[in-house]
Design a protein around this motif. Sequence first.
Motif, PDB file in Angstrom:
ATOM      1  N   CYS A 172     -23.619  23.646 -50.092  1.00 13.32           N
ATOM      2  CA  CYS A 172     -24.338  24.856 -49.688  1.00 13.32           C
ATOM      3  C   CYS A 172     -23.375  25.966 -49.275  1.00 13.32           C
ATOM      4  CB  CYS A 172     -25.234  24.513 -48.506  1.00 13.32           C
ATOM      5  SG  CYS A 172     -24.255  24.015 -47.069  1.00 13.32           S
ATOM      6  N   THR A 173     -22.068  25.774 -49.556  1.00 11.60           N
ATOM      7  CA  THR A 173     -21.066  26.695 -49.016  1.00 11.60           C
ATOM      8  C   THR A 173     -21.230  28.137 -49.511  1.00 11.60           C
ATOM      9  OG1 THR A 173     -19.540  24.837 -48.930  1.00 11.60           O
ATOM     10  CG2 THR A 173     -18.570  27.033 -48.710  1.00 11.60           C
ATOM     11  N   VAL A 174     -21.207  29.073 -48.574  1.00 10.45           N
ATOM     12  CA  VAL A 174     -21.194  30.505 -48.899  1.00 10.45           C
ATOM     13  C   VAL A 174     -20.049  31.137 -48.108  1.00 10.45           C
ATOM     14  CG1 VAL A 174     -23.710  30.563 -49.228  1.00 10.45           C
ATOM     15  CG2 VAL A 174     -22.755  31.139 -46.984  1.00 10.45           C
ATOM     16  N   LEU A 175     -19.753  32.390 -48.410  1.00  6.57           N
ATOM     17  CA  LEU A 175     -18.747  33.096 -47.615  1.00  6.57           C
ATOM     18  C   LEU A 175     -19.456  33.982 -46.598  1.00  6.57           C
ATOM     19  CD1 LEU A 175     -16.221  34.303 -50.358  1.00  6.57           C
ATOM     20  CD2 LEU A 175     -16.219  32.155 -49.062  1.00  6.57           C
ATOM     21  N   ILE A 176     -19.044  33.866 -45.354  1.00  8.53           N
ATOM     22  CA  ILE A 176     -19.519  34.804 -44.341  1.00  8.53           C
ATOM     23  C   ILE A 176     -18.298  35.539 -43.825  1.00  8.53           C
ATOM     24  CG2 ILE A 176     -20.682  35.074 -42.115  1.00  8.53           C
ATOM     25  CD1 ILE A 176     -22.432  32.699 -42.815  1.00  8.53           C
ATOM     26  N   ASP A 177     -18.295  36.850 -44.038  1.00  9.02           N
ATOM     27  CA  ASP A 177     -17.113  37.676 -43.773  1.00  9.02           C
ATOM     28  C   ASP A 177     -15.864  37.030 -44.383  1.00  9.02           C
ATOM     29  OD1 ASP A 177     -18.645  39.587 -42.544  1.00  9.02           O
ATOM     30  OD2 ASP A 177     -18.259  38.879 -40.506  1.00  9.02           O
ATOM     31  N   GLY A 178     -15.993  36.584 -45.612  1.00 11.23           N
ATOM     32  CA  GLY A 178     -14.846  36.086 -46.371  1.00 11.23           C
ATOM     33  C   GLY A 178     -14.470  34.640 -46.114  1.00 11.23           C
ATOM     34  N   LYS A 179     -15.134  33.990 -45.147  1.00  8.16           N
ATOM     35  CA  LYS A 179     -14.753  32.608 -44.828  1.00  8.16           C
ATOM     36  C   LYS A 179     -15.844  31.628 -45.247  1.00  8.16           C
ATOM     37  CE  LYS A 179     -11.653  33.236 -40.904  1.00  8.16           C
ATOM     38  NZ  LYS A 179     -12.019  34.580 -40.402  1.00  8.16           N
ATOM     39  N   ALA A 180     -15.429  30.448 -45.714  1.00  5.17           N
ATOM     40  CA  ALA A 180     -16.388  29.433 -46.153  1.00  5.17           C
ATOM     41  C   ALA A 180     -17.207  28.933 -44.975  1.00  5.17           C
ATOM     42  CB  ALA A 180     -15.635  28.270 -46.801  1.00  5.17           C
ATOM     43  N   ARG A 181     -18.519  28.931 -45.148  1.00  6.27           N
ATOM     44  CA  ARG A 181     -19.417  28.400 -44.127  1.00  6.27           C
ATOM     45  C   ARG A 181     -20.481  27.541 -44.794  1.00  6.27           C
ATOM     46  NH1 ARG A 181     -16.055  29.267 -41.128  1.00  6.27           N
ATOM     47  NH2 ARG A 181     -15.791  30.974 -39.657  1.00  6.27           N
ATOM     48  N   ARG A 182     -20.883  26.475 -44.088  1.00  2.70           N
ATOM     49  CA  ARG A 182     -21.964  25.641 -44.615  1.00  2.70           C
ATOM     50  C   ARG A 182     -23.285  26.314 -44.286  1.00  2.70           C
ATOM     51  NH1 ARG A 182     -17.896  23.906 -47.013  1.00  2.70           N
ATOM     52  NH2 ARG A 182     -16.568  22.392 -45.961  1.00  2.70           N
ATOM     53  N   SER A 183     -23.960  26.848 -45.283  1.00  2.73           N
ATOM     54  CA  SER A 183     -25.151  27.657 -44.989  1.00  2.73           C
ATOM     55  C   SER A 183     -26.303  26.810 -44.459  1.00  2.73           C
ATOM     56  CB  SER A 183     -25.588  28.444 -46.224  1.00  2.73           C
ATOM     57  OG  SER A 183     -26.013  27.585 -47.252  1.00  2.73           O
ATOM     58  N   CYS A 184     -26.240  25.492 -44.642  1.00  3.79           N
ATOM     59  CA  CYS A 184     -27.303  24.649 -44.078  1.00  3.79           C
ATOM     60  C   CYS A 184     -27.187  24.555 -42.561  1.00  3.79           C
ATOM     61  CB  CYS A 184     -27.268  23.246 -44.694  1.00  3.79           C
ATOM     62  SG  CYS A 184     -25.852  22.247 -44.202  1.00  3.79           S
ATOM     63  N   MET A 185     -26.012  24.934 -42.024  1.00  2.00           N
ATOM     64  CA  MET A 185     -25.790  24.802 -40.587  1.00  2.00           C
ATOM     65  C   MET A 185     -25.834  26.161 -39.876  1.00  2.00           C
ATOM     66  SD  MET A 185     -25.393  21.598 -40.294  1.00  2.00           S
ATOM     67  CE  MET A 185     -24.682  21.265 -38.683  1.00  2.00           C
ATOM     68  N   VAL A 186     -26.017  27.230 -40.638  1.00  2.00           N
ATOM     69  CA  VAL A 186     -25.986  28.560 -40.035  1.00  2.00           C
ATOM     70  C   VAL A 186     -27.415  29.077 -39.894  1.00  2.00           C
ATOM     71  CG1 VAL A 186     -25.161  30.928 -40.316  1.00  2.00           C
ATOM     72  CG2 VAL A 186     -23.754  29.014 -41.123  1.00  2.00           C
ATOM     73  N   PRO A 187     -27.923  29.263 -38.654  1.00  2.00           N
ATOM     74  CA  PRO A 187     -29.256  29.856 -38.521  1.00  2.00           C
ATOM     75  C   PRO A 187     -29.216  31.323 -38.939  1.00  2.00           C
ATOM     76  CG  PRO A 187     -28.236  29.503 -36.355  1.00  2.00           C
ATOM     77  CD  PRO A 187     -27.287  28.941 -37.365  1.00  2.00           C
ATOM     78  N   VAL A 188     -30.329  31.838 -39.456  1.00  2.00           N
ATOM     79  CA  VAL A 188     -30.282  33.223 -39.955  1.00  2.00           C
ATOM     80  C   VAL A 188     -29.815  34.220 -38.911  1.00  2.00           C
ATOM     81  CG1 VAL A 188     -31.727  33.538 -41.968  1.00  2.00           C
ATOM     82  CG2 VAL A 188     -32.809  33.225 -39.756  1.00  2.00           C
ATOM     83  N   TRP A 189     -30.191  34.006 -37.660  1.00  3.59           N
ATOM     84  CA  TRP A 189     -29.791  35.011 -36.668  1.00  3.59           C
ATOM     85  C   TRP A 189     -28.272  35.163 -36.627  1.00  3.59           C
ATOM     86  CZ3 TRP A 189     -26.499  33.400 -32.907  1.00  3.59           C
ATOM     87  CH2 TRP A 189     -26.541  32.056 -32.498  1.00  3.59           C
ATOM     88  N   ALA A 190     -27.558  34.044 -36.855  1.00  2.00           N
ATOM     89  CA  ALA A 190     -26.095  34.091 -36.768  1.00  2.00           C
ATOM     90  C   ALA A 190     -25.468  34.768 -37.986  1.00  2.00           C
ATOM     91  CB  ALA A 190     -25.543  32.684 -36.607  1.00  2.00           C
ATOM     92  N   ALA A 191     -26.256  34.901 -39.049  1.00  2.00           N
ATOM     93  CA  ALA A 191     -25.707  35.512 -40.262  1.00  2.00           C
ATOM     94  C   ALA A 191     -26.006  37.004 -40.311  1.00  2.00           C
ATOM     95  CB  ALA A 191     -26.279  34.828 -41.502  1.00  2.00           C
ATOM     96  N   ALA A 192     -26.921  37.455 -39.458  1.00  6.76           N
ATOM     97  CA  ALA A 192     -27.307  38.866 -39.478  1.00  6.76           C
ATOM     98  C   ALA A 192     -26.115  39.740 -39.128  1.00  6.76           C
ATOM     99  CB  ALA A 192     -28.454  39.094 -38.498  1.00  6.76           C
ATOM    100  N   GLY A 193     -26.005  40.858 -39.811  1.00 10.10           N
ATOM    101  CA  GLY A 193     -24.920  41.795 -39.538  1.00 10.10           C
ATOM    102  C   GLY A 193     -23.592  41.410 -40.157  1.00 10.10           C
ATOM    103  N   LYS A 194     -23.551  40.277 -40.859  1.00 15.46           N
ATOM    104  CA  LYS A 194     -22.290  39.856 -41.491  1.00 15.46           C
ATOM    105  C   LYS A 194     -22.382  40.076 -43.006  1.00 15.46           C
ATOM    106  CE  LYS A 194     -20.950  37.496 -37.643  1.00 15.46           C
ATOM    107  NZ  LYS A 194     -21.455  36.238 -37.143  1.00 15.46           N
ATOM    108  N   GLN A 195     -21.225  40.076 -43.651  1.00 13.89           N
ATOM    109  CA  GLN A 195     -21.192  40.173 -45.116  1.00 13.89           C
ATOM    110  C   GLN A 195     -21.276  38.762 -45.705  1.00 13.89           C
ATOM    111  OE1 GLN A 195     -21.318  42.858 -46.957  1.00 13.89           O
ATOM    112  NE2 GLN A 195     -21.193  44.259 -45.194  1.00 13.89           N
ATOM    113  N   ILE A 196     -22.362  38.504 -46.404  1.00 13.01           N
ATOM    114  CA  ILE A 196     -22.541  37.169 -46.992  1.00 13.01           C
ATOM    115  C   ILE A 196     -22.302  37.249 -48.492  1.00 13.01           C
ATOM    116  CG2 ILE A 196     -24.188  35.276 -47.333  1.00 13.01           C
ATOM    117  CD1 ILE A 196     -25.698  36.527 -44.847  1.00 13.01           C
TER     118      ILE A 196
END
Lengths: 158, 724
Positions: free
Chosen positions: A48-72
């Motif tokens: 499920c890996t995506v980039l959040i502000d250029g870094k690999a993150r497991r998107s299954c572990m990231v709640p949407v609130w934590a992704a808001a305001g970032k570059q995905i």
Amino acid sequence: MGETTLQINGRQYQFAADKETPLLTVLRELLDLTGSKYGCGEGQCGSCTVLIDGKARRSCMVPVWAAAGKQITTIEGLAKGEQLHPVQQAFLEEGAMQCAFCTSGMIMSAVSLLNATRNPSEVEIQTAMQGNICRCGTYPRIVAAIRKAATLLQGAQS
Amino acid sequence: MTPKPKMPFTIEPERYELTAPASYVFQSDRREFFKFLGAGLFIATAFSKAEASQESGAARRNPEDSLPQEISAWLHIGEDGTVTVFTGKVEVGQNIRTSLTQAVAEELKAPVQSIRLVMGDTQLVPFDMGTFGSRTTPIMNLQLRRVSSAARDVLLAMAAKQWNVDPARLHAEDGMIADPQTKRSLSYAQLVKGQQIAQVVPAEDPLILPTEWTIAGKALPKIDGRDFVTGKHRYPSDQQLPEMLYGKVVRPRAFNATLVSADTTEAEKLPGVIVVRDGNFLGVAAPSSATAEKAASLLRAEWKAEPQPSSKELFEYLKQNQLPRGERNDNSRFESGNVDTVLASATRQLQQTYNVNYIAHAPLEPRAALAQWSEDHLTVWTGTQRPFGVRSELATAFHLSEEKVHVMMPDTGSGYGGKHSGECAIEAARLARAAKRPVKVVWTREEEFTWAYFRPAGVIDVRSAVGGDGKITAWEFHNYNSGAAGIRTYYEVPNQRIEFHPVNSPLRQGSYRGLAATANHFAREVHMDEIAYSLKMDPLEFRINNLKEERLRAVFAEGAKKFGWAATKPANHGFGVAGGFEKLGYVATFVEVAISRSSGDIKIRRIFTAFDCGAIVNPDGLRNQVIGANIMGIGGALFEAVEFENGRVLNNLFSKYRVPRFSDIPPLDALLIDRKDQPPVGAGEAPIVGVAPAISNAIFDATGIRLRSLPLAPLLVPHGLRLS
Ligand code: FES
Ligand code: FES
């Protein structure tokens, strides 16, 4: 359930979802971005890996609130129009996939690695990729693809 | 193995019985089929009689059908020159979409880009038993080459007729028929324009020799690779339909449970939620997966289950729960000479027991299905290695005739023999019928680890006697539960008793890459090592000393040379060897391990495989398969085991069930022996069988510790050692 706005692949998406919903679920279910895969839902497989502000993150572990305001960035947003990202190109050329279910996660993790380390060593590749499972066992070719991508990227920058 | 119903359904579909015949060649109305294809040229080829009974199930025959013989393959060339090839084989990562396209391109003399494969769509493709057992290369590849070469001949004849010349002087190349004398040419598109030709041809046409191949046998990048690196490809779990609901099945806390009661009131209060209770099936469908999960958690269900065995007592259980003799088939036992007499009097004999745990396939894409009803027609998209088998399961579960069920198989996130059954498809269909809307069910990782089926566990007892000359004189081999594949020894032994004992398995079990051959090779090849050690003989020399089979001797001998078996080992290094014969391929595996005396870390330094699978068709693809099988073998050899207790799987997550990762992969290399005089055979399975015994033997060589149970890693812990 509130409105949330996310910046994904250079576009703005607005939708209604519980703030604790995992980013992966939002991508797949609400935004029809199904390139990021569900493989475990517990941060163990990397599909499920995506980039959040250029870094690999497991998107299954990231709640949407934590992704808001970032570059995905998801796998769908990696190529520039018709032109594949060098990591995508390298995976294709090296045949670094069998069933390819792990491929988008592998590519995103590799992009993150190469963003941070231009010419990674064997150990650096292993460490960065250790969280991504390829059950088909394509590991040696994936390593070869990452090396090739490193070369392609250096060529592009010099 | 007898299939054992264990799912909580009132209607229990067959599980991994792989022989169920289907009744029809054409499921849909024939006119509809041709409407789908449009004008052009349609060519079908028939199996030879022998192949028909072997490959497609002899019982299958539709009296209504006008096609006279068993149809093996068909293809269509449309008015725009597009070639559509239909096959019941499916793509689960073996890359056959690419290799079969190459085969068609080669024989049809058409550009690769003009060819499209329709795979595993039960409405459109010829009946097929399923994609398993390494049969795609030897059989389907050949069928598609035949139908393609037949089509090429028809095109040549069409052009010859149009120009009124002898077809022998014409030439097919790159989607064109050319006449070298007149320099005229016609494209396939031009030739079939406005035509509506359907022909069945016998499958006997001469094929292009491998030495003359220009397309097949070459490395070709994955044909739709771009769709995979861009995330565009839609796997079964990615399928969507308008108005679709998300389904979730409520599972009992243990296997074999019955549903006593269910209070659905709270769950049904949630907006848009539908609850289905049908026998032991309990599930919900909702507009989002989050709501479905919430609804499932609000269901108050009470289940009843009997106490069940646990993995702690697994091996005793297997020996004590054999099926009665009457339920076994005759070929599960083999005997020659007089084992008892020889064993009774032998001075050098050895007796040992070897164990193999259950392991999970854990395909990275869990089971997924999307189901849609329109009146009494059911359409299902799902990931399975047996689309026609799943169609039968669905037809049985819903009391439908098979023509009313349409199964489609988008290229899937792997299977390894683990996706033969259709439980997820049935679940989605059951919910969709109640919801009157399409429903998608995607299993969670926990569900996949629990409610799929497993590679059988086994206990193997071996007793042997050997003469002073290092020749084995007696061999007794009993396998409890894991299966009969690869059970016979290829070493020369005058007195043998070999028997497979089926067991009432505590877990659902089924197909797996290499299946029982892995367990049988493990026991046999570790035991061979033990005898060699007891005689103070070199284990490789001891094996060759007891072998006549020339091709197996060759992989041992040539592999040993390449590996450097005779070279002096560095201190604290160990060498191990194991070999065998599986699915017509001959394999010898060599392993080097190193142990650090200070830390107790054992590291696999390299794995080397010598492999003979007949004439090599595509060296690059073959090497990839051999190495892939090695890597898959590493998991089962070192750490994979399903732990269970009283009907529950305890390690049902990737955080608890360790699979090979980047750091677990040692350098791997292979010597591929090209036997141009032998037919090519599949290579997906044989290279797995030598991995575990060769590692165990190498660890013994380095440490003097004999490991007789799979997985190996946990056995090292009491010795203060660990695999790193
Ligand atoms: S699905 Fe997120 S890590 Fe596995
Ligand atoms: S290619 Fe199948 S999981 Fe990696």
